[in-house]
Design an enzyme around this catalytic site. Structure first.
Site, short mmCIF file in Angstrom:
data_model
loop_
_atom_site.label_atom_id
_atom_site.label_comp_id
_atom_site.label_asym_id
_atom_site.label_seq_id
_atom_site.Cartn_x
_atom_site.Cartn_y
_atom_site.Cartn_z
N THR A 206 11.81 5.66 -8.40
CA THR A 206 10.52 5.40 -9.51
C THR A 206 11.10 5.14 -10.92
O THR A 206 11.91 5.89 -11.54
CB THR A 206 9.66 6.25 -9.53
OG1 THR A 206 8.98 5.69 -7.87
CG2 THR A 206 8.30 5.41 -10.28
N SER B 71 10.27 14.59 -8.22
CA SER B 71 9.58 15.63 -8.18
C SER B 71 11.22 16.63 -8.31
O SER B 71 11.76 15.52 -7.41
CB SER B 71 9.40 15.56 -6.19
OG SER B 71 8.51 15.32 -6.15
N GLN C 36 -26.20 18.03 12.10
CA GLN C 36 -25.38 16.65 12.72
C GLN C 36 -24.78 15.84 11.67
O GLN C 36 -23.36 15.74 12.04
CB GLN C 36 -26.43 16.02 13.43
CG GLN C 36 -27.19 16.20 14.44
CD GLN C 36 -28.07 15.73 15.43
OE1 GLN C 36 -28.47 14.60 14.90
NE2 GLN C 36 -28.20 16.00 16.61
N ALA D 39 -21.50 22.27 -4.39
CA ALA D 39 -22.04 22.91 -5.72
C ALA D 39 -20.25 23.35 -5.12
O ALA D 39 -19.37 23.50 -6.73
CB ALA D 39 -22.83 23.56 -6.25
N GLU E 63 5.52 7.02 -2.53
CA GLU E 63 6.22 6.35 -0.98
C GLU E 63 5.39 4.95 -0.54
O GLU E 63 5.31 5.25 0.76
CB GLU E 63 6.98 7.27 -0.53
CG GLU E 63 7.90 8.53 -0.66
CD GLU E 63 7.98 9.37 -0.01
OE1 GLU E 63 8.28 9.16 1.37
OE2 GLU E 63 8.69 10.52 -0.78
#
Length: 395
Positions: A126, A158, A279, A340, A363
């Site tokens: 990249t 990376s 639910q 929260a 990727e």
């Protein structure tokens, strides 16, 4: 079809899970908050033989199958995306590509120490103006006698500051567009090499990501991987392996979201009962479980194709696309379940949500994979066997 893991694979999963519980979970909150990448984790993984888990023993690896690599990535990402990413790049993108395309000399010099974990490998494709559009890259390699003079820049790499070896892609003939791209093994110690970490990332803050710079680096011709013009083909084959590990990691992230959410569902009570009894909360838990099981089926099917030496670009693309989308949704739902509290770092789910976004982009974005899958179905895209396939796994 056999959907059972072997005793060896089950033992491997337990080993990695125990490792993550001991070596990652107690510290990851602090590492993430401080943007600290702990290379010591990789050194400990190397001592367990996990930095070359699917590399044959004759090249310094553990000789396990490709689905064992998926297990490692799944369990590592349960701890944090940063360490799965490191293994994805080192093993999936770099070492497996050397195994597939490297000469005997290159394998001895670079693959052997990488598989042992003595050296770290990374991947440089990249660029600032070349992501999905690989042909737009600007890095060049000009032949000069027995060397190539490498100039250019890579970004979002990376292990940029920690890797020893880099697979770098550069134009050797721009007039041929993507057929003029070649691949090179570049060492950090080569004169003219420099790197710089990127700060301020949304997620994967405990990982080392950044830029590479090449200023008239003299790269020996013997460090070219494949022939001139093979670079695009090599890069795409490497991405098949990288995407496989990313998809496996996504399964681990869904698993982490499930574990955190189930625990919270039992602990938290509203309206006189555990929130797991509501639910709509159950609906989110059910979606996570469905996403995990479907993703695993896609990932381990791709791994079995790799084990048999069958090209798996289509299957791996589908696994990467779906598993990463499921993981992103699972993380979003996990924050919602925590309410929260999910918005603070008191619980890990906010980190999961931040981490889940990058795999949807790198990727191959979800948009790229969507187009790929449509083109396969419509008959516009077909894969042919490569002249050098990834070696099948042999028991």
């Amino acid at each position: 079809m056999n959907f059972d893991f072997s005793d060896e694979q089950n033992m491997l999963r337990k080993t990695v899970r125990d490792f993550v519980d001991k070596e990652v979970m107690p510290y990851i909150g602090e590492w993430d908050a401080n943007g600290h990448f702990d290379k010591g984790v990789l050194q400990k993984l190397a001592r367990l033989g996990l930095m070359g888990v699917c590399i044959p023993e004759k090249y310094g690896g553990s000789g396990m199958d490709y689905n064992s690599l998926a297990i490692v990535c799944e369990e590592l990402e349960r701890g944090d995306t940063a360490f799965r990413t490191a293994v994805s790049v080192h093993t999936g993108l770099n070492s497996m590509t050397l195994l597939q395309f490297g000469t005997d000399q290159q394998k001895k010099k670079y693959l052997l120490p990488q598989a042992k974990g003595e050296k770290l490998g990374a991947f440089g494709l990249t660029e600032p103006n070349a992501g999905s559009d690989v042909a737009a890259l600007q890095t060049t390699a000009v032949r000069k006698g027995d060397s190539y003079i490498l100039n250019g820049q890579k970004t979002w790499i990376s292990l940029c500051d920690t890797a020893d070896h880099f697979l770098v892609f550069a134009y050797t003939d721009k007039s041929k567009k993507h057929h003029g791209i070649s691949a090179f093994i570049v060492e950090r110690t080569m004169k003219g090499f420099s790197s710089k970490a990127t700060r301020g990332k949304l997620g994967i803050r405990a990982g080392n990501t950044g830029e590479l710079f090449f200023d008239h680096i003299d790269v020996p011709a013997e460090n070219r991987l494949g022939e001139e013009g093979d670079g695009f083909k090599i890069a795409m084959a490497a991405l098949d392996n990288g995407r496989f590990t990313v998809a496996a990691g996504a399964c681990g992230q869904i698993m982490a979201c499930l574990e955190a959410s189930v625990s919270y569902c039992h602990d938290r009570k509203t309206f006189g009962k555990e929130i797991g009894k509501h639910q709509l909360v159950q609906q989110m838990i059910a979606k996570m479980e469905a996403g995990l099981q479907m993703s695993r089926l896609l990932v381990y099917r791709a791994g079995e194709l790799k084990n048999n030496g069958v090209r798996n670009t289509r299957e791996t693309s589908l696994a990467k696309w779906q598993a990463c989308d499921f993981a992103n949704q699972a993380a979003d739902d996990a924050v919602q379940i925590h309410g929260a509290y999910g918005y603070s770092n008191e619980y890990p789910v906010e980190r999961y949500l931040r981490n889940s976004k990058a795999p949807v982009i790198y990727e191959g974005t979800r948009e790229i994979h969507t187009i790929m899958q449509a083109e396969y179905v419509l008959g516009y895209r077909k894969d042919r066997p490569l002249n050098k396939m990834l070696p099948p796994w042999k028991e």
